[in-house]
Design a protein around this motif. Structure first.
Motif, short mmCIF file in Angstrom:
data_model
loop_
_atom_site.label_atom_id
_atom_site.label_comp_id
_atom_site.label_asym_id
_atom_site.label_seq_id
_atom_site.Cartn_x
_atom_site.Cartn_y
_atom_site.Cartn_z
N UNK A 135 1.07 11.07 -19.86
CA UNK A 135 0.46 9.74 -19.73
C UNK A 135 1.54 8.66 -19.74
N UNK A 136 2.57 8.85 -20.57
CA UNK A 136 3.67 7.88 -20.62
C UNK A 136 4.48 7.91 -19.33
N UNK A 137 4.72 9.12 -18.80
CA UNK A 137 5.44 9.24 -17.53
C UNK A 137 4.65 8.56 -16.41
N UNK A 138 3.33 8.78 -16.41
CA UNK A 138 2.48 8.15 -15.41
C UNK A 138 2.55 6.64 -15.47
N UNK A 139 2.56 6.09 -16.69
CA UNK A 139 2.68 4.64 -16.84
C UNK A 139 4.02 4.14 -16.32
N UNK A 191 -0.85 0.41 -12.39
CA UNK A 191 -0.93 -0.36 -11.14
C UNK A 191 -2.02 -1.43 -11.23
N UNK A 192 -3.16 -1.04 -11.79
CA UNK A 192 -4.25 -2.01 -11.97
C UNK A 192 -3.82 -3.12 -12.92
N UNK A 193 -3.07 -2.76 -13.98
CA UNK A 193 -2.61 -3.76 -14.94
C UNK A 193 -1.71 -4.79 -14.28
N UNK A 234 0.82 -1.21 0.00
CA UNK A 234 0.00 0.00 0.00
C UNK A 234 0.86 1.26 0.00
N UNK A 235 1.96 1.24 0.75
CA UNK A 235 2.85 2.40 0.78
C UNK A 235 3.46 2.67 -0.60
N UNK A 236 3.79 1.59 -1.32
CA UNK A 236 4.36 1.74 -2.66
C UNK A 236 3.31 2.33 -3.62
N UNK A 237 2.08 1.90 -3.49
CA UNK A 237 1.00 2.43 -4.34
C UNK A 237 0.83 3.93 -4.09
N UNK A 238 0.80 4.31 -2.80
CA UNK A 238 0.64 5.73 -2.46
C UNK A 238 1.80 6.55 -3.00
N UNK A 239 3.03 6.03 -2.82
CA UNK A 239 4.20 6.76 -3.27
C UNK A 239 4.18 6.97 -4.78
N UNK A 240 3.81 5.95 -5.53
CA UNK A 240 3.79 6.06 -6.99
C UNK A 240 2.73 7.06 -7.47
N UNK A 241 1.56 7.03 -6.87
CA UNK A 241 0.49 7.95 -7.27
C UNK A 241 0.83 9.40 -6.91
N UNK A 253 6.88 1.38 -11.72
CA UNK A 253 8.08 1.43 -10.90
C UNK A 253 9.34 1.79 -11.65
N UNK A 254 9.20 2.28 -12.87
CA UNK A 254 10.36 2.67 -13.68
C UNK A 254 10.71 4.14 -13.37
N UNK A 255 11.19 4.35 -12.14
CA UNK A 255 11.37 5.71 -11.62
C UNK A 255 12.45 6.49 -12.37
N UNK A 256 13.58 5.87 -12.57
CA UNK A 256 14.73 6.59 -13.16
C UNK A 256 14.38 7.14 -14.54
N UNK A 257 13.87 6.26 -15.40
CA UNK A 257 13.51 6.71 -16.74
C UNK A 257 12.39 7.75 -16.74
#
Length: 230
Positions: free
Chosen positions: A99-103, A49-51, A4-11, A108-112
């Protein structure tokens, strides 16, 4: 399994990145601003995330592919056409890139994703300023005070054409000076770098009906000290 923490952080990260890009568009009063870019980026991250959860044993890129192709309708809504000019293409590209950045953040592809966001912000802020500087270096506004006569504008256009000067816009203003009607032409032009603005102004001043000529590089810079009169 994503915690859950990872989901919150990504959003939240997606919202911050989208907000930064949207803020730049908002400051420039573009059709899609802060809220639109945040919604697009966060929504894309959520879809990814849903995917990941929905296709644990399959291909998680299915929903992501639909986002990349489907976001076009939103970008198309920001593109406006005014005469021969088309506006909003940069904002439309921003929405698609967000939209691409959001995906990317969603999977979890933070660096790119962060490098892409940095490039987008650099392109919008720094390169936008450079673009304007390049355009201003080529663009002039000629202001001609004239006595109206048949064929005057045609003669002026022919003269400018001989110097390979491209006319972008003509604004005609009729004013009364000392009881006499005068026509003021404000002509936006692009002048080849090898041409001298002073020599063009001198030739324009010799056209029958032209009483004075002045030039300016941009509204902010003001008129140059090139003013020729009879």
């Amino acid at each position: 399994m994503i915690t859950q923490n990872e989901i919150i952080m990504r959003l939240v990260l997606a919202a911050i990145v989208g907000g930064l890009i949207g803020l730049e568009r908002e400051v420039k009063n573009r059709p899609a601003g802060l809220r639109t870019h945040i919604l697009v980026t966060v929504g894309s991250a959520l879809v990814m995330l849903v995917s990941i959860d929905a296709f644990k044993s399959g291909d998680p890129a299915r929903l992501a592919a639909q986002v990349v192709s489907g976001i076009g309708f939103l970008g198309a809504g920001t593109i406006l056409r005014e005469g021969n000019a088309v506006k909003g293409l940069t904002t439309a590209a921003c929405i698609w890139t967000c939209s691409c950045i959001g995906l990317g953040i969603g999977i979890g592809y933070y660096y790119g994703s962060m490098i892409t966001a940095g490039i987008v912000l650099f392109s919008l802020v720094s390169l936008g300023f450079l673009e304007k500087q390049i355009e201003l270096s080529k663009t002039e506004v000629l202001r001609l005070v004239c006595k109206e006569r048949t064929g005057l504008i045609g003669d002026i256009g022919t003269l400018l054409g001989r110097h390979d000067v491209s006319i972008k816009n003509i604004n005609i203003i009729n004013e009364e000076v000392n009881g006499e009607e005068e026509m003021i032409l404000e002509i936006s032009v692009i002048i080849p770098r090898e041409e001298r603005i002073s020599s063009i102004c001198e030739e324009l001043n010799s056209v029958e009906g032209v009483e004075s000529v002045s030039a300016k590089g941009s509204i902010k810079k003001g008129f140059k000290n090139i003013r020729l009169g009879m």
